[in-house]
Design a protein around this motif. Structure first.
Motif, PDB file in Angstrom:
ATOM      1  N   HIS A 170       0.863  -1.172   0.000  1.00 61.16           N
ATOM      2  CA  HIS A 170       0.000   0.000   0.000  1.00 61.16           C
ATOM      3  C   HIS A 170       0.901   1.223   0.000  1.00 61.16           C
ATOM      4  CE1 HIS A 170       1.323  -0.093   4.086  1.00 61.16           C
ATOM      5  NE2 HIS A 170       0.703   1.029   4.381  1.00 61.16           N
ATOM      6  N   ASP A 171       0.330   2.366  -0.275  1.00 59.09           N
ATOM      7  CA  ASP A 171       1.065   3.622  -0.210  1.00 59.09           C
ATOM      8  C   ASP A 171       0.801   4.231   1.168  1.00 59.09           C
ATOM      9  OD1 ASP A 171       2.095   6.149  -0.354  1.00 59.09           O
ATOM     10  OD2 ASP A 171       1.114   6.706  -2.220  1.00 59.09           O
ATOM     11  N   PRO A 172       1.773   4.199   2.092  1.00 55.72           N
ATOM     12  CA  PRO A 172       1.542   4.677   3.465  1.00 55.72           C
ATOM     13  C   PRO A 172       1.006   6.092   3.540  1.00 55.72           C
ATOM     14  CG  PRO A 172       3.646   3.541   3.290  1.00 55.72           C
ATOM     15  CD  PRO A 172       3.149   3.712   1.897  1.00 55.72           C
ATOM     16  N   LYS A 173       1.530   6.999   2.702  1.00 55.79           N
ATOM     17  CA  LYS A 173       1.081   8.389   2.734  1.00 55.79           C
ATOM     18  C   LYS A 173      -0.363   8.522   2.276  1.00 55.79           C
ATOM     19  CE  LYS A 173       5.654  10.481   2.109  1.00 55.79           C
ATOM     20  NZ  LYS A 173       6.490  11.349   1.233  1.00 55.79           N
ATOM     21  N   THR A 174      -0.706   7.778   1.236  1.00 53.25           N
ATOM     22  CA  THR A 174      -2.080   7.833   0.727  1.00 53.25           C
ATOM     23  C   THR A 174      -3.055   7.259   1.741  1.00 53.25           C
ATOM     24  OG1 THR A 174      -1.278   7.607  -1.547  1.00 53.25           O
ATOM     25  CG2 THR A 174      -3.603   7.153  -1.165  1.00 53.25           C
ATOM     26  N   VAL A 175      -2.680   6.150   2.354  1.00 53.56           N
ATOM     27  CA  VAL A 175      -3.542   5.535   3.367  1.00 53.56           C
ATOM     28  C   VAL A 175      -3.744   6.486   4.541  1.00 53.56           C
ATOM     29  CG1 VAL A 175      -3.660   3.729   5.114  1.00 53.56           C
ATOM     30  CG2 VAL A 175      -3.035   3.152   2.777  1.00 53.56           C
ATOM     31  N   ARG A 176      -2.660   7.050   5.053  1.00 53.27           N
ATOM     32  CA  ARG A 176      -2.754   7.969   6.190  1.00 53.27           C
ATOM     33  C   ARG A 176      -3.650   9.163   5.860  1.00 53.27           C
ATOM     34  NH1 ARG A 176      -0.112   9.404  10.883  1.00 53.27           N
ATOM     35  NH2 ARG A 176       1.267   7.604  10.697  1.00 53.27           N
ATOM     36  N   ARG A 177      -3.456   9.729   4.684  1.00 53.46           N
ATOM     37  CA  ARG A 177      -4.251  10.895   4.287  1.00 53.46           C
ATOM     38  C   ARG A 177      -5.732  10.536   4.175  1.00 53.46           C
ATOM     39  NH1 ARG A 177      -1.287  12.262   0.541  1.00 53.46           N
ATOM     40  NH2 ARG A 177      -2.282  11.227  -1.231  1.00 53.46           N
ATOM     41  N   ALA A 178      -6.028   9.400   3.530  1.00 50.45           N
ATOM     42  CA  ALA A 178      -7.418   8.988   3.343  1.00 50.45           C
ATOM     43  C   ALA A 178      -8.105   8.699   4.669  1.00 50.45           C
ATOM     44  CB  ALA A 178      -7.472   7.752   2.447  1.00 50.45           C
ATOM     45  N   VAL A 179      -7.388   8.030   5.572  1.00 48.81           N
ATOM     46  CA  VAL A 179      -7.970   7.660   6.869  1.00 48.81           C
ATOM     47  C   VAL A 179      -8.187   8.893   7.746  1.00 48.81           C
ATOM     48  CG1 VAL A 179      -7.541   6.446   9.037  1.00 48.81           C
ATOM     49  CG2 VAL A 179      -7.103   5.303   6.857  1.00 48.81           C
ATOM     50  N   LEU A 180      -7.179   9.760   7.825  1.00 45.07           N
ATOM     51  CA  LEU A 180      -7.277  10.923   8.708  1.00 45.07           C
ATOM     52  C   LEU A 180      -8.218  11.984   8.170  1.00 45.07           C
ATOM     53  CD1 LEU A 180      -3.588  11.294   9.952  1.00 45.07           C
ATOM     54  CD2 LEU A 180      -5.513  10.095  11.001  1.00 45.07           C
ATOM     55  N   GLN A 181      -8.540  11.927   6.887  1.00 46.53           N
ATOM     56  CA  GLN A 181      -9.528  12.845   6.332  1.00 46.53           C
ATOM     57  C   GLN A 181     -10.945  12.407   6.695  1.00 46.53           C
ATOM     58  OE1 GLN A 181      -8.697  13.028   2.119  1.00 46.53           O
ATOM     59  NE2 GLN A 181      -7.299  14.767   2.331  1.00 46.53           N
ATOM     60  N   SER A 182     -11.110  11.123   7.005  1.00 43.59           N
ATOM     61  CA  SER A 182     -12.432  10.598   7.373  1.00 43.59           C
ATOM     62  C   SER A 182     -12.337   9.767   8.645  1.00 43.59           C
ATOM     63  CB  SER A 182     -12.997   9.746   6.232  1.00 43.59           C
ATOM     64  OG  SER A 182     -13.054  10.457   5.025  1.00 43.59           O
ATOM     65  N   PRO A 183     -11.902  10.373   9.769  1.00 43.46           N
ATOM     66  CA  PRO A 183     -11.724   9.599  11.000  1.00 43.46           C
ATOM     67  C   PRO A 183     -13.022   9.015  11.531  1.00 43.46           C
ATOM     68  CG  PRO A 183     -11.568  11.950  11.438  1.00 43.46           C
ATOM     69  CD  PRO A 183     -11.572  11.790   9.949  1.00 43.46           C
ATOM     70  N   GLY A 184     -14.144   9.647  11.211  1.00 39.36           N
ATOM     71  CA  GLY A 184     -15.423   9.113  11.662  1.00 39.36           C
ATOM     72  C   GLY A 184     -15.786   7.817  10.969  1.00 39.36           C
ATOM     73  N   ARG A 185     -15.286   7.639   9.751  1.00 38.75           N
ATOM     74  CA  ARG A 185     -15.580   6.425   9.001  1.00 38.75           C
ATOM     75  C   ARG A 185     -14.615   5.301   9.360  1.00 38.75           C
ATOM     76  NH1 ARG A 185     -16.282   5.857   2.394  1.00 38.75           N
ATOM     77  NH2 ARG A 185     -17.853   4.217   2.504  1.00 38.75           N
TER      78      ARG A 185
END
Length: 229
Positions: A170-185
């Motif tokens: 996986h791309d760690p930066k992309t995963v982190r960005r996607a997850v932290l942009q939607s912490p409620g999900r």
């Protein structure tokens, strides 16, 4: 500016938002019937009685559409009985997940090709949530996830090109960005990343961890049998 082109009938009855939902619904039905590999944009357009241009107004290409369809497939796949012991929750969810993969041929390949997509993150969030509630933490939660990843998704069989041991899964930066942009999900995933428990996953790193846990589980079963006898 791209113009939405609908054939008469649907254009008069429904708005663009409805069409986007209908595209996803029809694509999902076609994928279930014959598999993702056989679904074409022309097929979808004919089913909806619209032009192909209408589809591209909502989705940039077929890959983007398939990614959204995969997300819709897993949005309603939940842990049915959160009060059950964690092992029972895990077993039920993995079996339900596997059933979805069998129900929609080609879905597993879409997930593995888009490991930072919402569909893949939904699965990871659910698995991490179960493991977290069970008491796994720090590196052990990632080791447990590794075992489950390789059990559920045999990556060596899904890749079209040879996979090197150091290849990032996986791309760690992309995963982190996607997850932290939607912490409620993705609340569990977000908590782990914020707490510094993130990990860079590679094939060479995950496979031994998964294999060690599977062997340890077999050894525990063998020891239990020998103790009983």
């Amino acid at each position: 500016m791209k113009t939405l082109k609908l054939q008469r009938g649907l254009a008069d009855r429904e708005g663009p938002g409805f069409l986007a939902d209908s595209i996803v619904s029809v694509t999902r039905a076609l994928a279930r019937e014959s598999g993702f590999a056989k679904v074409t944009m022309r097929q979808i357009a004919l089913k909806l009685n619209v032009t192909a241009t209408a589809l591209y107004y909502h989705f940039s290409d077929k890959d983007a559409l398939f990614e959204r369809v995969a997300e819709s497939i897993f949005e309603d796949l939940k842990v049915e009985n959160p009060d059950q012991p964690w092992a029972e929750q895990l077993r039920a969810y993995v079996l339900a997940y596997q059933a979805r993969l069998l129900e929609y041929p080609g879905l597993a390949r879409i997930l593995l090709a888009n490991r930072e997509s919402p569909a893949a993150l939904i699965w990871t969030e659910t698995m991490l949530g179960i493991l977290r509630r069970a008491g796994f933490k720090d590196q052990k939660i990632w080791d447990a996830l590794a075992m489950l990843v390789f059990f559920v998704n045999p990556m060596t069989l899904m890749e079209e090109k040879p996979m090197t041991a150091r290849k990032l899964l996986h791309d760690p930066k992309t995963v982190r960005r996607a997850v932290l942009q939607s912490p409620g999900r993705y609340p569990t995933f977000a908590t782990l990343l914020k707490g510094g428990e993130g990990v860079t996953l590679t094939y060479g790193g995950l496979l031994p961890a998964a294999l060690d846990r599977i062997i340890a589980s077999l050894a525990a079963d063998l020891q239990a049998d020998q103790t009983e006898t």
